[in-house]
Design an enzyme around this catalytic site. Structure first.
Site, PDB file in Angstrom:
ATOM      1  N   LYS A 119     -10.282  -0.315   3.248  1.00  0.00           N
ATOM      2  CA  LYS A 119     -11.331  -0.820   2.361  1.00  0.00           C
ATOM      3  C   LYS A 119     -12.325  -1.741   3.056  1.00  0.00           C
ATOM      4  O   LYS A 119     -13.503  -1.752   2.698  1.00  0.00           O
ATOM      5  CB  LYS A 119     -10.694  -1.531   1.168  1.00  0.00           C
ATOM      6  CG  LYS A 119      -9.947  -0.584   0.252  1.00  0.00           C
ATOM      7  CD  LYS A 119      -9.502  -1.312  -0.985  1.00  0.00           C
ATOM      8  CE  LYS A 119      -8.689  -0.416  -1.885  1.00  0.00           C
ATOM      9  NZ  LYS A 119      -8.372  -1.084  -3.136  1.00  0.00           N
TER      10      LYS A 119
ATOM     11  N   GLY B 294      -3.833   0.236  -6.292  1.00  0.00           N
ATOM     12  CA  GLY B 294      -3.056  -0.076  -7.496  1.00  0.00           C
ATOM     13  C   GLY B 294      -2.998  -1.552  -7.814  1.00  0.00           C
ATOM     14  O   GLY B 294      -2.032  -2.024  -8.412  1.00  0.00           O
TER      15      GLY B 294
ATOM     16  N   GLU C 244     -13.844 -10.896  -0.966  1.00  0.00           N
ATOM     17  CA  GLU C 244     -14.958 -10.565  -1.864  1.00  0.00           C
ATOM     18  C   GLU C 244     -15.099 -11.696  -2.859  1.00  0.00           C
ATOM     19  O   GLU C 244     -14.111 -12.322  -3.244  1.00  0.00           O
ATOM     20  CB  GLU C 244     -14.648  -9.278  -2.667  1.00  0.00           C
ATOM     21  CG  GLU C 244     -14.947  -8.003  -1.946  1.00  0.00           C
ATOM     22  CD  GLU C 244     -14.654  -6.765  -2.796  1.00  0.00           C
ATOM     23  OE1 GLU C 244     -14.254  -6.887  -3.973  1.00  0.00           O
ATOM     24  OE2 GLU C 244     -14.822  -5.662  -2.261  1.00  0.00           O
ATOM     25  N   LYS C 245     -16.324 -11.916  -3.296  1.00  0.00           N
ATOM     26  CA  LYS C 245     -16.520 -12.845  -4.394  1.00  0.00           C
ATOM     27  C   LYS C 245     -15.871 -12.218  -5.624  1.00  0.00           C
ATOM     28  O   LYS C 245     -15.905 -11.001  -5.794  1.00  0.00           O
ATOM     29  CB  LYS C 245     -18.020 -13.023  -4.637  1.00  0.00           C
ATOM     30  CG  LYS C 245     -18.341 -14.154  -5.581  1.00  0.00           C
ATOM     31  CD  LYS C 245     -19.830 -14.426  -5.587  1.00  0.00           C
ATOM     32  CE  LYS C 245     -20.181 -15.456  -6.636  1.00  0.00           C
ATOM     33  NZ  LYS C 245     -19.539 -16.762  -6.409  1.00  0.00           N
TER      34      LYS C 245
ATOM     35  N   ILE D  69     -16.093 -11.198  -9.134  1.00  0.00           N
ATOM     36  CA  ILE D  69     -17.116 -11.013 -10.164  1.00  0.00           C
ATOM     37  C   ILE D  69     -16.422 -11.258 -11.505  1.00  0.00           C
ATOM     38  O   ILE D  69     -15.429 -10.598 -11.822  1.00  0.00           O
ATOM     39  CB  ILE D  69     -17.711  -9.582 -10.104  1.00  0.00           C
ATOM     40  CG1 ILE D  69     -18.190  -9.234  -8.686  1.00  0.00           C
ATOM     41  CG2 ILE D  69     -18.834  -9.408 -11.125  1.00  0.00           C
ATOM     42  CD1 ILE D  69     -19.349 -10.042  -8.155  1.00  0.00           C
TER      43      ILE D  69
ATOM     44  N   LYS E 125      -5.823   1.379 -15.320  1.00  0.00           N
ATOM     45  CA  LYS E 125      -6.660   1.887 -16.416  1.00  0.00           C
ATOM     46  C   LYS E 125      -5.805   2.435 -17.564  1.00  0.00           C
ATOM     47  O   LYS E 125      -4.758   3.028 -17.326  1.00  0.00           O
ATOM     48  CB  LYS E 125      -7.556   3.011 -15.883  1.00  0.00           C
ATOM     49  CG  LYS E 125      -8.496   2.533 -14.782  1.00  0.00           C
ATOM     50  CD  LYS E 125      -9.065   3.689 -13.979  1.00  0.00           C
ATOM     51  CE  LYS E 125      -9.848   3.171 -12.782  1.00  0.00           C
ATOM     52  NZ  LYS E 125     -10.133   4.217 -11.794  1.00  0.00           N
TER      53      LYS E 125
ATOM     54  N   GLU F 198     -14.782   0.532  -3.946  1.00  0.00           N
ATOM     55  CA  GLU F 198     -14.034   1.458  -3.088  1.00  0.00           C
ATOM     56  C   GLU F 198     -14.377   2.894  -3.422  1.00  0.00           C
ATOM     57  O   GLU F 198     -14.974   3.177  -4.471  1.00  0.00           O
ATOM     58  CB  GLU F 198     -12.517   1.243  -3.213  1.00  0.00           C
ATOM     59  CG  GLU F 198     -11.951   1.614  -4.556  1.00  0.00           C
ATOM     60  CD  GLU F 198     -10.423   1.779  -4.525  1.00  0.00           C
ATOM     61  OE1 GLU F 198      -9.848   2.059  -3.471  1.00  0.00           O
ATOM     62  OE2 GLU F 198      -9.817   1.640  -5.597  1.00  0.00           O
TER      63      GLU F 198
ATOM     64  N   ARG G 216     -10.055  11.665  -3.699  1.00  0.00           N
ATOM     65  CA  ARG G 216      -9.141  12.643  -4.323  1.00  0.00           C
ATOM     66  C   ARG G 216      -9.572  12.896  -5.756  1.00  0.00           C
ATOM     67  O   ARG G 216     -10.490  12.257  -6.241  1.00  0.00           O
ATOM     68  CB  ARG G 216      -7.732  12.037  -4.341  1.00  0.00           C
ATOM     69  CG  ARG G 216      -7.790  10.670  -5.017  1.00  0.00           C
ATOM     70  CD  ARG G 216      -6.455  10.076  -5.320  1.00  0.00           C
ATOM     71  NE  ARG G 216      -6.557   8.653  -5.568  1.00  0.00           N
ATOM     72  CZ  ARG G 216      -6.890   8.098  -6.718  1.00  0.00           C
ATOM     73  NH1 ARG G 216      -7.186   8.835  -7.769  1.00  0.00           N
ATOM     74  NH2 ARG G 216      -6.958   6.782  -6.850  1.00  0.00           N
TER      75      ARG G 216
ATOM     76  N   VAL H  97      -7.184  10.645 -12.174  1.00  0.00           N
ATOM     77  CA  VAL H  97      -6.521  10.843 -13.461  1.00  0.00           C
ATOM     78  C   VAL H  97      -7.559  11.147 -14.547  1.00  0.00           C
ATOM     79  O   VAL H  97      -7.386  12.045 -15.372  1.00  0.00           O
ATOM     80  CB  VAL H  97      -5.733   9.562 -13.841  1.00  0.00           C
ATOM     81  CG1 VAL H  97      -5.152   9.683 -15.246  1.00  0.00           C
ATOM     82  CG2 VAL H  97      -4.635   9.274 -12.840  1.00  0.00           C
TER      83      VAL H  97
HETATM   84  P1  ADP Z   1      -7.192  -0.707  -6.411  1.00  0.00           P
HETATM   85  O1  ADP Z   1      -7.180   0.198  -5.246  1.00  0.00           O
HETATM   86  O2  ADP Z   1      -5.984  -1.527  -6.562  1.00  0.00           O
HETATM   87  O3  ADP Z   1      -7.617   0.004  -7.666  1.00  0.00           O
HETATM   88  P2  ADP Z   1      -9.751  -2.036  -6.424  1.00  0.00           P
HETATM   89  O4  ADP Z   1     -10.461  -2.643  -5.280  1.00  0.00           O
HETATM   90  O5  ADP Z   1     -10.328  -0.774  -6.944  1.00  0.00           O
HETATM   91  O6  ADP Z   1      -8.242  -1.831  -6.039  1.00  0.00           O
HETATM   92  O7  ADP Z   1      -9.656  -3.031  -7.619  1.00  0.00           O
HETATM   93  C1  ADP Z   1      -8.946  -2.783  -8.812  1.00  0.00           C
HETATM   94  C2  ADP Z   1      -9.577  -3.506  -9.969  1.00  0.00           C
HETATM   95  O8  ADP Z   1      -9.698  -4.901  -9.680  1.00  0.00           O
HETATM   96  C3  ADP Z   1     -10.991  -3.037 -10.283  1.00  0.00           C
HETATM   97  O9  ADP Z   1     -11.005  -2.000 -11.214  1.00  0.00           O
HETATM   98  C4  ADP Z   1     -11.622  -4.284 -10.884  1.00  0.00           C
HETATM   99  O10 ADP Z   1     -11.276  -4.348 -12.247  1.00  0.00           O
HETATM  100  C5  ADP Z   1     -10.922  -5.408 -10.154  1.00  0.00           C
HETATM  101  N1  ADP Z   1     -11.720  -5.902  -9.014  1.00  0.00           N
HETATM  102  C6  ADP Z   1     -11.718  -5.458  -7.743  1.00  0.00           C
HETATM  103  N2  ADP Z   1     -12.581  -6.162  -6.972  1.00  0.00           N
HETATM  104  C7  ADP Z   1     -13.159  -7.070  -7.770  1.00  0.00           C
HETATM  105  C8  ADP Z   1     -14.130  -8.113  -7.582  1.00  0.00           C
HETATM  106  N3  ADP Z   1     -14.678  -8.365  -6.400  1.00  0.00           N
HETATM  107  N4  ADP Z   1     -14.468  -8.866  -8.648  1.00  0.00           N
HETATM  108  C9  ADP Z   1     -13.908  -8.635  -9.853  1.00  0.00           C
HETATM  109  N5  ADP Z   1     -12.981  -7.691 -10.097  1.00  0.00           N
HETATM  110  C10 ADP Z   1     -12.622  -6.915  -9.083  1.00  0.00           C
END
Ligand code: ADP
Length: 461
Positions: A116, A164, A200-201, A203, A237, A288, A292, A295
């Site tokens: 990532k 996850g 990352e900040k 959000i 989700k 990200e 693939r 779901v």
């Molecule tokens: P994973 O591979 O575990 O799904 P992600 O990077 O997609 O990891 O993050 C999963 C969830 O975490 C996202 O759907 C979002 O809701 C939350 N998330 C990820 N990064 C941030 C961020 N920088 N600020 C706020 N929420 C985030």
């Protein structure tokens, strides 16, 4: 065209792929663990091979046995589905070495996007907006502190190999950062064998919006619009919809264009998803790319009429996409509920066991993707998702009504499920307005759970 596909998965996604192959007159080989010998995917495939014992590491993650099964049964391709080996570059490479087409992008692309922090760097270079944070991986606490001071708190420390929701820690201030950094690294090391992290900040209360893309090997990339996947608990989700409701046309165009740019930047091939978080000011940031099938792909299929699994097979066969961007029209509204074998009242504890009876809904605009049948067993070894119920409506209101009706018809006896909770969400005011974000479950949990307890009591009377 492909002739024989080994489906390296189980459950509903294995069925989805096998059925697609049957429709196309492509033969299928199922793999299964000893716990899954009576599973529907084994029954439906032309042939099946037991690849090991129940624990995933011995069967569905057992690369050597799976490759051996593919070679032994004369398969020319492997479809990995989602989860398991679907985003494992070593498995894709092993397929490549054995001259078996991996239905998905090359091992190189999977590796690049699976890391990532590297994916983030690539997106920055390509001009795709990313969350403010580190340029790449962060290896020491002093660098972490100086980046955090620059971007401002709260921050997230995230595992490069993460997935996850694991390997992710929040830090609210400089005092928190050391512990968050160490915890994220320790969890990442334990879960993924790689403790690389980046920053990352955070959000606050973003929406999770993702864009489905398709790219062929001729350099054609199109998008199939977006999905709102913000109804999540513990970053998982629960309910997804397409298109995102209450969405500005220009914002949609900008996000979809950025997703295409992201796919082109990594020379993507196959079906993929570009995930973004969208803040309260409608600014979006890449988080990200999933390399693939996902779901929630059926909601996109229902509003575009594009068969995503069929397109995956087409692309893997070396054919160009048979649709152009201008052919893609979003029509109507679709919602998916992931019904999991879990008990929401007991903090979503897994509820495996014997399913005495199942009855699924039907009728106009209702689609069910599930490997359940009356008398089957839900194994404790695998993911708890038992069924996906997807509905289509001309409008969002119609889709919501149809989903309520579909869930009312559904009976899954013998195990606890999340169905009733999802049903209650369909009556929630914030959900109905359509402008919800990823804080929805956290904020609404108490009132939803109280309703759920009452509803469960009433049903028990
Ligand atoms: P994973 O591979 O575990 O799904 P992600 O990077 O997609 O990891 O993050 C999963 C969830 O975490 C996202 O759907 C979002 O809701 C939350 N998330 C990820 N990064 C941030 C961020 N920088 N600020 C706020 N929420 C985030």
């Amino acid at each position: 065209m492909l002739k024989r596909v080994l489906v390296a998965n189980r459950g509903e996604i294995a069925l989805r792929i096998i059925r697609e192959c049957l429709d196309k007159n492509i033969e299928t080989v199922a793999i299964y663990s000893s716990a899954d010998k009576d599973s529907l995917h084994v029954l439906l495939a032309n042939e099946s091979v037991c690849v090991g014992a129940a624990p995933p590491s011995e069967s569905y993650l057992n690369m050597d046995n799976i490759i051996e099964a593919a070679l032994g049964t004369g398969c020319d391709a492997v479809h990995p589905g989602f989860g398991f080996l679907s985003e494992n570059p070593s498995f894709a490479a092993l397929c490549e070495e054995n001259d078996i087409k991996f239905i998905g992008p090359s091992s190189k692309i999977i590796e690049q996007m699976g890391n990532k922090s590297a994916a983030r760097e690539l997106m920055m270079k390509a001009g795709v907006p990313t969350v403010p944070g580190s340029d790449g991986a962060v290896s020491d606490i002093d660098t972490a502190k100086s980046i955090a001071e620059k971007i401002g708190f709260p921050i997230l420390i995230k595992a490069s190999a993460g997935g996850g929701g694991r390997g992710m820690r929040r830090a609210n201030s400089l005092d928190d950062i050391e512990r968050a950094f160490d915890d994220a690294r320790a969890e990442a090391r334990a879960a993924f064998g790689d403790d690389t992290v980046y920053i990352e900040k955070l959000i606050l209360s973003p929406k999770h919006i993702e864009v489905q893309i398709l790219s062929d090997s001729f350099g054609n990339t199109i998008h199939l619009g977006e999905r709102n996947c913000s109804i999540q608990r513990k970053n998982q989700k629960m309910l997804e919809e397409a298109p995102a409701f209450a969405f500005d046309h220009e914002l949609r165009e900008n996000m979809c264009t950025a997703a295409v740019k992201a796919a082109k930047a990594c020379k993507y091939e196959g079906a993929g998803t570009v995930e973004f978080v969208l803040d309260a000011e409608n600014k979006f940031y890449f988080i990200e790319m999933n390399t693939r099938i996902q779901v929630e792909h059926p909601v996109t299929e229902m509003v575009t009429g594009v068969n995503i699994v069929a397109q995956q097979i087409r692309i893997a066969s070396g054919l160009p996409l048979d649709i152009k961007q201008s052919d893609v029209q979003i029509k109507g509204h679709a919602i998916e509920c992931r019904i999991c074998a879990e008990n929401p009242i007991r903090d979503f504890a897994a509820s495996p066991g014997h399913v005495n009876m199942v009855h699924f809904p039907g009728g106009n605009g209702v689609r069910v993707e599930s490997a359940l049948y009356s008398g089957c067993d839900i194994s404790p070894y695998y993911d708890s998702m038992a069924a996906k119920i997807i509905v289509y409506g001309d409008t969002r209101v119609e889709a919501v009504r149809r989903m309520r009706r579909a869930l009312e018809e559904t009976i899954i006896e013998g195990i606890d499920t999340t169905l009733l909770l999802q049903y209650l969400i369909l009556f929630n005011r914030i959900f109905l307005r359509g402008n919800y974000n990823t804080s929805f479950i956290e904020k609404e949990q108490d009132s939803l759970l109280e309703l759920l307890r009452t509803a469960t009591d009433i049903r028990g009377i």
